[in-house]
Design a protein around this motif. Structure first.
Motif, mmCIF file in Angstrom:
data_model
loop_
_atom_site.group_PDB
_atom_site.id
_atom_site.type_symbol
_atom_site.label_atom_id
_atom_site.label_comp_id
_atom_site.label_asym_id
_atom_site.label_seq_id
_atom_site.Cartn_x
_atom_site.Cartn_y
_atom_site.Cartn_z
ATOM 1 N N CYS A 15 -8.509 -11.086 -0.115
ATOM 2 C CA CYS A 15 -9.628 -10.332 -0.670
ATOM 3 C C CYS A 15 -9.684 -8.924 -0.105
ATOM 4 N N LEU A 16 -9.294 -8.801 1.171
ATOM 5 C CA LEU A 16 -9.385 -7.496 1.820
ATOM 6 C C LEU A 16 -8.287 -6.547 1.333
ATOM 7 N N LEU A 17 -7.210 -7.126 0.793
ATOM 8 C CA LEU A 17 -6.027 -6.333 0.466
ATOM 9 C C LEU A 17 -6.320 -5.127 -0.431
ATOM 10 N N PRO A 18 -7.035 -5.316 -1.567
ATOM 11 C CA PRO A 18 -7.310 -4.160 -2.424
ATOM 12 C C PRO A 18 -8.132 -3.104 -1.698
ATOM 13 N N ILE A 19 -9.078 -3.578 -0.849
ATOM 14 C CA ILE A 19 -9.927 -2.616 -0.143
ATOM 15 C C ILE A 19 -9.086 -1.784 0.806
ATOM 16 N N ILE A 20 -8.174 -2.467 1.518
ATOM 17 C CA ILE A 20 -7.287 -1.746 2.428
ATOM 18 C C ILE A 20 -6.506 -0.698 1.654
ATOM 19 N N SER A 21 -5.989 -1.138 0.494
ATOM 20 C CA SER A 21 -5.146 -0.223 -0.273
ATOM 21 C C SER A 21 -5.952 0.978 -0.775
ATOM 22 N N GLU A 22 -7.258 0.748 -1.074
ATOM 23 C CA GLU A 22 -8.079 1.848 -1.581
ATOM 24 C C GLU A 22 -8.450 2.824 -0.472
ATOM 25 N N THR A 23 -8.828 2.270 0.673
ATOM 26 C CA THR A 23 -9.437 3.134 1.691
ATOM 27 C C THR A 23 -8.432 3.754 2.648
ATOM 28 N N SER A 24 -7.407 2.973 3.040
ATOM 29 C CA SER A 24 -6.581 3.476 4.140
ATOM 30 C C SER A 24 -5.471 4.386 3.649
ATOM 31 N N GLY A 25 -5.298 4.478 2.342
ATOM 32 C CA GLY A 25 -4.262 5.381 1.856
ATOM 33 C C GLY A 25 -2.884 4.755 1.821
ATOM 34 N N ILE A 26 -2.749 3.485 2.310
ATOM 35 C CA ILE A 26 -1.461 2.811 2.189
ATOM 36 C C ILE A 26 -1.307 2.396 0.730
ATOM 37 N N GLU A 27 -0.191 2.802 0.119
ATOM 38 C CA GLU A 27 -0.028 2.524 -1.307
ATOM 39 C C GLU A 27 0.405 1.083 -1.509
ATOM 40 N N GLU B 77 2.555 -3.893 -4.855
ATOM 41 C CA GLU B 77 2.424 -5.210 -4.243
ATOM 42 C C GLU B 77 1.289 -5.988 -4.901
ATOM 43 N N LEU B 78 0.192 -5.262 -5.196
ATOM 44 C CA LEU B 78 -0.929 -5.935 -5.847
ATOM 45 C C LEU B 78 -0.536 -6.450 -7.217
ATOM 46 N N SER B 79 0.229 -5.640 -7.950
ATOM 47 C CA SER B 79 0.603 -6.091 -9.294
ATOM 48 C C SER B 79 1.510 -7.308 -9.206
ATOM 49 N N LEU B 80 2.364 -7.344 -8.171
ATOM 50 C CA LEU B 80 3.198 -8.540 -7.979
ATOM 51 C C LEU B 80 2.338 -9.757 -7.682
ATOM 52 N N LEU B 81 1.304 -9.556 -6.834
ATOM 53 C CA LEU B 81 0.428 -10.674 -6.484
ATOM 54 C C LEU B 81 -0.329 -11.168 -7.708
ATOM 55 N N ILE B 82 -0.761 -10.223 -8.551
ATOM 56 C CA ILE B 82 -1.464 -10.630 -9.773
ATOM 57 C C ILE B 82 -0.540 -11.461 -10.647
ATOM 58 N N GLN B 83 0.720 -11.003 -10.745
ATOM 59 C CA GLN B 83 1.705 -11.771 -11.517
ATOM 60 C C GLN B 83 1.857 -13.173 -10.962
ATOM 61 N N ILE B 84 2.003 -13.245 -9.634
ATOM 62 C CA ILE B 84 2.144 -14.562 -9.013
ATOM 63 C C ILE B 84 0.932 -15.411 -9.337
ATOM 64 N N GLY B 85 -0.251 -14.762 -9.373
ATOM 65 C CA GLY B 85 -1.481 -15.493 -9.657
ATOM 66 C C GLY B 85 -1.470 -16.119 -11.030
ATOM 67 N N TYR B 86 -1.311 -15.304 -12.074
ATOM 68 C CA TYR B 86 -1.459 -15.907 -13.412
ATOM 69 C C TYR B 86 -0.280 -16.795 -13.770
ATOM 70 N N LEU B 87 0.920 -16.420 -13.305
ATOM 71 C CA LEU B 87 2.057 -17.312 -13.567
ATOM 72 C C LEU B 87 1.900 -18.604 -12.769
ATOM 73 N N GLY B 88 1.332 -18.473 -11.557
ATOM 74 C CA GLY B 88 1.150 -19.647 -10.709
ATOM 75 C C GLY B 88 0.212 -20.657 -11.346
ATOM 76 N N ILE B 89 -0.828 -20.142 -12.030
ATOM 77 C CA ILE B 89 -1.754 -21.050 -12.706
ATOM 78 C C ILE B 89 -1.013 -21.841 -13.781
ATOM 79 N N ALA B 90 -0.226 -21.113 -14.592
ATOM 80 C CA ALA B 90 0.507 -21.791 -15.664
ATOM 81 C C ALA B 90 1.533 -22.755 -15.081
ATOM 82 N N ALA B 91 2.190 -22.339 -13.981
ATOM 83 C CA ALA B 91 3.205 -23.201 -13.366
ATOM 84 C C ALA B 91 2.563 -24.481 -12.849
#
Lengths: 297, 363
Positions: free
Chosen positions: B40-52, B56-70
């Protein structure tokens, strides 16, 4: 109603159906001998076609020699696949075996695209006359030859199973592997033989289709079309495979006819076999000639 | 009562409740919670700390929706023992159904996603009807037919899927707040993943879930014990399609546009690959397998990057043929896993746990 188109499509259906029948026979052969559903059957067809094309165009070998070399290559290839990939899978659950052949099919599909590209490549001309007239219909020579080849292969299969020792051994293995083995039949050689014959005969189908339409990755779709055919005929019946193939081929072309005359839906030819497949599975799941598993609960 | 220690002291369970517990120890429960919080903290870190971290987030989202179907496919294949080669079609059905409900009937996306799941369930059960009479192989082939019929339907049905043009999908909104960036949509997917994975874990502890496993293990005995085979076989088709539908709907609303081409048989095979790599009949395995499958192309990219300019690259043309290389990698991975690690990554993980539990003894 356009009778000429109707007849043309009917003939097309019979010829394509005969080819489906040949590939279906190869599929049934492997299934009967080793209880493996070979999802890579279409890739066998494709590889055969590409290899033959390669010999013919790159080395300018005369067709007949190139064709024989292809057959030899495919026999070795079939045995190799069986030994390297399928033998460790003996006794594994159905899903594993199916998945291995699916994996093989992806690998070969991609490798073929990698090696030969995605565009269809024409075969060099083989027959002197493009087409001959049969009963007033223009039929391409290659179609006639393919029909003859298909019927020849079918007859060969029939002879092989009825009259040769190896065919008998194969039938025994199909019936009960353990009993066959305890009676001194070498299951290993039966399996290897089944894969070798299947690969080689698939390649014949591939070369025939390749000569007609050119070789491209789309060719391997014949391996998918085989499923409706074998299910219709019965998964473990060689005769069923042939008959199913012919029926599916004709049906598909008739659907095309209906489509082009009245419905105008477009690609009905592509989907009709799968609708048929669903219907057969619902009403007669073991097909026309398949062995019916009797289960009493 | 979960044992308070860091690790369980052995299998000394004296009641059913403790045997069917999801988390064996309090520590493992807290560990899981902490993991979800960290995500949950990951997007916040990415927004605030300037680490791009966008990629990685888009990969995690992919893993999420594909994981549900899998996971859905794993319930069908791993738990009930029925093979489906048409999962991508049901996934695609969900992906089209949710925008369809949203665009045509104005149902908010918040509701249209579960509704799309239900529609996919209906379609899945329709194609699962042969399951009433068939098993094993024949069923696998029936789902193959479903794959092609649905694919054809997507291309044909302009009213449903926009035909060959595809369909636009509105972003996920709650009370006017649009989850239209990777950082926000991540939470939607995460919520669905947690909810659906917990639901599946709980399903396996109910009578219905155990019935599914019984059907897989020995359908004859199962029937003799009073399990209605037809019901449970069709039901597992329904559940599996529901998961596929939800996964597909999330995919549609994430991309904002759904096109017909994506839901091919290769995609279906990739789903099968995910559950085989993860481990058949393992809930966490589904997620591990998905992660593996999503990251595999990345690894291939990195490898070709490493080899760029070398003689191997020049001889094989790695860069131009990257898409084929990926396909080959998928196929080879599936074969290698089946031959050498048929129980998948989940089995490896169980071995790690066993090692940890039994240390310093090896068994």
């Amino acid at each position: 109603m356009d009778w000429n188109l109707f007849l043309q499509l009917l003939v097309n259906g019979l010829i394509v159906g005969a080819l489906y029948g040949v590939v279906a026979m190869c599929f049934v052969l492997i299934y009967k001998a080793s209880q493996v559903v070979n999802f890579a059957q279409g890739e066998f067809v494709l590889i055969g076609a590409w290899v033959c094309w390669f010999f013919l165009t790159k080395y300018q070998i005369p067709f007949i020699w190139g064709f024989l070399m292809t057959l030899v290559f495919m026999v070795i290839f079939g045995i190799l696949i069986q030994v390297v990939v399928l033998r460790p899978m003996i006794g594994e659950p159905v899903i594993s075996v199916i998945m291995v052949t699916i994996g093989l099919s992806i690998v070969f599909q991609a490798l073929m695209k990698w090696a030969f590209g995605v565009f269809a490549q024409p075969f060099p001309p083989i027959f002197e006359r493009e087409s001959v007239a049969v009963f007033g219909l223009e039929v391409r020579t290659v179609y006639l030859v393919s029909l003859v080849v298909s019927v020849g292969i079918m007859a060969g299969f029939a002879y092989f199973f009825k009259a040769t020792r190896m065919g008998l051994a194969m039938r025994a293995t199909a019936f009960d592997q353990q009993v066959a083995q305890s009676l001194g039949i070498s299951i290993r050689s039966v399996f290897a033989m089944a894969w070798a014959i299947s690969a080689a005969v698939s390649a014949v189908a591939g070369v025939v289709v390749g000569v007609v339409n050119g070789v491209s990755s789309a060719l391997s779709f014949i391996g998918i079309k085989v499923f409706p055919a074998v299910i219709l005929g019965g998964l473990d019946s060689i005769v069923g495979g042939v008959l199913g193939g012919v029926i599916i081929g004709v049906l598909e072309n008739m659907a095309h006819f209906v489509d082009s005359q009245w419905l105008h839906w477009g690609n009905l030819i592509e989907v009709v076999p799968f609708w048929v497949l669903i219907v057969i599975l619902m009403i007669k799941p073991y097909g026309l000639f398949g062995t019916r598993d009797i289960e009493r609960v | 009562m979960a044992s308070p220690g860091f690790r369980p002291c052995g299998d000394f369970k004296s009641d059913y409740a403790s045997d069917t517990r999801i988390f064996d120890t309090a520590a493992s429960r807290w560990f899981c919670l902490a993991g979800v919080l960290l995500l949950c903290l990951l997007p916040i870190i990415s927004e605030t700390s300037g680490i791009e971290l966008k990629y990685e987030l888009s990969l995690l989202i992919q893993i999420g929706y594909l994981g549900i179907a899998a996971l859905g496919l794993n319930i069908l294949v791993g738990f009930t023992g029925q093979i489906s080669i048409g999962h991508a079609a049901f996934f695609g059905f969900g992906a089209f159904a949710s925008p369809f409900l949203n665009n045509k009937f104005g149902i908010p996306v918040f509701f249209s996603i579960p509704l799309a799941g239900l529609m996919a369930t209906a379609v899945g059960m329709l194609f699962g009807i042969p399951a009433a009479r068939l098993k094993g192989l024949y069923l696998a082939i029936a789902t193959l037919a479903a794959q092609f019929i649905l694919q054809d339907f997507f291309g044909r049905a302009d009213w449903f899927s926009g035909g060959t043009h595809g369909a636009p999908a509105a972003p996920f909104t709650i009370f006017g707040f649009a989850f239209d960036t990777d950082a926000t949509f991540f939470y939607v997917v995460l919520a669905y993943v947690v909810a659906l994975y917990l639901a599946a874990a709980n399903l396996m502890r109910t009578r219905d879930g155990r019935a599914l496993v019984a059907v897989r293990d020995h359908y004859l005995s199962a029937e003799m014990m009073g399990i209605n085979l037809t019901k449970y076989r069709t039901m597992s088709f329904g559940i599996s399609s529901f998961y596929a539908g939800i996964g597909g709907a999330l995919y549609g609303h994430y991309l904002g546009f759904v096109s017909v081409e994506g839901f091919t048989i290769l995609f279906s095979i990739q789903f099968l690959g995910m559950i085989i790599i993860g481990g058949l009949g393992s809930i966490m395995g589904s997620l591990m397998g998905t992660a593996f499958m999503v990251l595999l192309p990345e690894v291939m990219d990195a490898l070709t990057g490493l080899l760029a300019g070398t003689s191997i690259d020049r001889a094989l043309g790695l860069k131009e043929n990257l898409s084929y290389l990926r396909e080959v990698a998928i196929g080879v991975t599936i074969i290698l896993f089946l031959v050498f690690e048929p129980d998948g990554l989940a089995h490896r993980w169980r071995q790690v746990k066993a090692y940890w539990k039994l240390y310093p003894f090896s068994y």
